[in-house]
Design an enzyme around this catalytic site. Structure first.
Site, mmCIF file in Angstrom:
data_model
loop_
_atom_site.group_PDB
_atom_site.id
_atom_site.type_symbol
_atom_site.label_atom_id
_atom_site.label_comp_id
_atom_site.label_asym_id
_atom_site.label_seq_id
_atom_site.Cartn_x
_atom_site.Cartn_y
_atom_site.Cartn_z
ATOM 1 N N CYS A 108 -17.649 9.673 10.170
ATOM 2 C CA CYS A 108 -18.611 10.306 9.272
ATOM 3 C C CYS A 108 -18.872 11.715 9.811
ATOM 4 O O CYS A 108 -19.532 11.887 10.834
ATOM 5 C CB CYS A 108 -19.889 9.484 9.237
ATOM 6 S SG CYS A 108 -21.106 10.060 8.059
ATOM 7 N N CYS A 139 4.541 2.757 -12.336
ATOM 8 C CA CYS A 139 3.298 2.820 -11.571
ATOM 9 C C CYS A 139 3.420 3.812 -10.432
ATOM 10 O O CYS A 139 4.341 3.725 -9.614
ATOM 11 C CB CYS A 139 2.963 1.435 -11.024
ATOM 12 S SG CYS A 139 1.495 1.405 -9.966
#
Length: 288
Positions: A108, A139
């Site tokens: 973080c 895909c």
């Protein structure tokens, strides 16, 4: 050692170990291709491929550049601080056990502690360049995964191309109402790999004879196509199609002019790497 002069706000976070307000940092919702570096000393810290949307309010990474990060337990013994290993600048904290990605780690980081260097800027600093190629072959998860393994490829990004709606969502594309194809953007170093090599690989990792789909994925959004930047790429693409047709293949791949590319949602980026799964409708088959 030469350090960049910091603003008062940067000093508060990087030197005094402050924290910027959540959802305010410039890199919180930022997913371009490149490298994140230390704001104070410029040392490389994180690669863009390891950044993921955690929705916590700060940029999140589930891996670091080897040797770039130093860990120290906070004074209260509760959290683990992360710092630039080169200069000791405060970056944020690291958390484990949240199960947000298969690596189960979240760095973080304060945006203000970092700078960003794009793939193009990296190449220019080394006297080179980065080019882009665009392929649609079913895909985009599988196409991205297999093209990413080619030497000379810097990054592969899943997205949408060829439709009439700006910045479409996955749900809109799957509704078959926007005209988009699931497409990958390939950033590559032309000094290490050519467009022709990439195009050959593209034809060998999907079935270019299948119309309106790929494997079990059926629909116009899964059609096979190459979006070309110029006449040279068109010539290479059409040459390869002719070679395959001479081998008896009824090629359905279309060669289309470049159109706006829209990056897909972050859930779709590096899908197989993040989930640990393997492609279900793409595999390699030598054709040339």
């Amino acid at each position: 050692m030469s350090y960049r002069k910091l603003t008062p706000e940067e000093q508060w976070v990087i030197i005094n170990k402050g924290t910027e307000r959540p959802f305010t940092g410039k890199y919180n919702d930022f997913f371009e291709t490149g490298v994140y570096t230390c704001k104070q000393c410029g040392a490389p810290l994180y690669r863009s491929k390891d950044k993921f949307p955690s929705h916590c309010g700060w940029p999140s990474f589930d891996d670091e550049i080897e040797g770039a990060i130093r860990r120290e337990v906070d004074a209260d013994g509760r959290r683990t601080e992360i710092l630039c290993a080169n200069c000791g600048g405060h970056l944020g904290h690291v958390f484990e056990g949240e199960m947000l990605t298969p690596k189960n780690v979240r760095h973080c980081v304060n945006s203000i502690s970092m700078d960003f260097v794009s793939a193009e800027e990296q190449a220019a600093s080394k006297g080179g360049s980065v080019k882009k190629a665009y392929f649609a072959g079913g895909c985009f998860w599988g196409v991205e995964h297999l093209l990413q393994q080619q030497e000379g490829v810097v990054e592969v990004i899943s997205g949408y191309m060829g439709g009439h709606v700006e910045n479409p969502t996955y749900e809109q594309v799957c509704s078959k109402s926007t005209g988009h194809l699931e497409t990958v953007e390939v950033l590559y170093d032309p000094a290490r790999v050519s467009f022709e090599t990439l195009a050959k690989l593209f034809f060998e990792i999907h079935d270019p004879t299948q119309e309106n789909g790929q494997g079990p994925d059926i629909g116009p959004q899964y059609a096979s196509a190459i979006f070309v930047n110029d006449d040279e790429e068109r010539g290479v693409s059409e040459k390869l199609i002719a070679l395959l047709e001479n081998k008896g293949l009824d090629v359905a791949t279309r060669v289309l002019p470049m159109q706006p590319f829209w990056r897909a949602e972050e859930f779709h980026q590096d899908y197989y790497v993040r989930t640990g799964k393997t492609p279900y409708c793409h595999s390699y088959k030598k054709r040339f």
